[in-house]
Design a protein around this motif. Structure first.
Motif, PDB file in Angstrom:
ATOM      1  N   LYS A  57       0.897  -1.107  -0.020  1.00 40.86           N
ATOM      2  CA  LYS A  57      -0.064  -0.078  -0.030  1.00 40.86           C
ATOM      3  C   LYS A  57       0.724   1.240  -0.076  1.00 40.86           C
ATOM      4  N   MET A  58       1.904   1.349   0.794  1.00 39.48           N
ATOM      5  CA  MET A  58       2.896   2.425   0.517  1.00 39.48           C
ATOM      6  C   MET A  58       3.676   2.732  -0.564  1.00 39.48           C
ATOM      7  N   LYS A  59       3.965   1.470  -1.316  1.00 37.88           N
ATOM      8  CA  LYS A  59       4.693   1.545  -2.592  1.00 37.88           C
ATOM      9  C   LYS A  59       3.555   2.428  -3.472  1.00 37.88           C
ATOM     10  N   ALA A  60       2.322   1.739  -3.524  1.00 34.87           N
ATOM     11  CA  ALA A  60       0.966   2.365  -4.414  1.00 34.87           C
ATOM     12  C   ALA A  60       0.994   3.618  -4.100  1.00 34.87           C
ATOM     13  N   PHE A  61       0.872   4.086  -2.941  1.00 33.14           N
ATOM     14  CA  PHE A  61       0.621   5.663  -2.502  1.00 33.14           C
ATOM     15  C   PHE A  61       1.883   6.526  -3.090  1.00 33.14           C
ATOM     16  N   ARG A  62       2.914   5.933  -2.694  1.00 34.40           N
ATOM     17  CA  ARG A  62       4.307   6.849  -3.417  1.00 34.40           C
ATOM     18  C   ARG A  62       4.327   6.813  -4.813  1.00 34.40           C
ATOM     19  N   ALA A  63       3.757   5.824  -5.480  1.00 33.37           N
ATOM     20  CA  ALA A  63       3.773   5.875  -7.180  1.00 33.37           C
ATOM     21  C   ALA A  63       2.448   6.811  -7.483  1.00 33.37           C
ATOM     22  N   GLN A  64       1.797   6.924  -6.724  1.00 36.67           N
ATOM     23  CA  GLN A  64       0.462   7.873  -7.091  1.00 36.67           C
ATOM     24  C   GLN A  64       1.077   9.385  -7.045  1.00 36.67           C
ATOM     25  N   LEU A  65       1.929   9.608  -6.090  1.00 36.21           N
ATOM     26  CA  LEU A  65       2.366  11.000  -6.102  1.00 36.21           C
ATOM     27  C   LEU A  65       3.627  11.056  -7.066  1.00 36.21           C
ATOM     28  N   ARG A  66       3.977  10.083  -7.695  1.00 36.62           N
ATOM     29  CA  ARG A  66       5.338  10.265  -8.536  1.00 36.62           C
ATOM     30  C   ARG A  66       6.453  10.726  -8.145  1.00 36.62           C
ATOM     31  N   GLY A  67       6.743  10.130  -6.766  1.00 35.05           N
ATOM     32  CA  GLY A  67       8.071  10.396  -6.125  1.00 35.05           C
ATOM     33  C   GLY A  67       7.651  11.075  -4.753  1.00 35.05           C
ATOM     34  N   VAL A  68       8.666  11.150  -4.035  1.00 37.07           N
ATOM     35  CA  VAL A  68       8.514  11.924  -2.786  1.00 37.07           C
ATOM     36  C   VAL A  68       9.562  13.185  -2.433  1.00 37.07           C
ATOM     37  N   SER A  69       9.067  14.174  -2.391  1.00 34.56           N
ATOM     38  CA  SER A  69      10.284  15.352  -2.303  1.00 34.56           C
ATOM     39  C   SER A  69      10.138  15.965  -0.832  1.00 34.56           C
TER      40      SER A  69
END
Length: 83
Positions: A57-69
């Motif tokens: 779920k965390m990986k999918a959430f991170r993918a929705q944001l297209r990266g973490v800044s």
């Protein structure tokens, strides 16, 4: 005669030692290196499935944001949504 699960597993190791197939010995070594986790499943029927699910779920959430800044904000959002 009653055997513990660990004794049965160690007996299987001895049987596999006589085998000449490389893949079987590789599987034996993988099980031996994770023996506590393997036996824990058979004793308590517990797995790490919930941790793997959260990781997915965390990986999918991170993918929705297209990266973490902004890492602190990302961690805050994870805690808010999944916490």
């Amino acid at each position: 005669m009653a055997y513990t699960r660990g004794e049965k597993l160690h007996g299987r190791y001895k049987t596999v030692n006589r085998c000449t197939i490389r893949e079987v010995k590789s599987a034996r070594d993988a099980i031996r290196s994770r023996e506590d986790n393997v036996l824990n499943y058979f004793i308590a029927r517990s797995t790490n499935a919930s941790a793997e699910s959260l990781n997915s779920k965390m990986k999918a959430f991170r993918a929705q944001l297209r990266g973490v800044s902004d890492l602190p904000f990302f961690m805050y959002r994870l805690n808010t949504i999944f916490g």
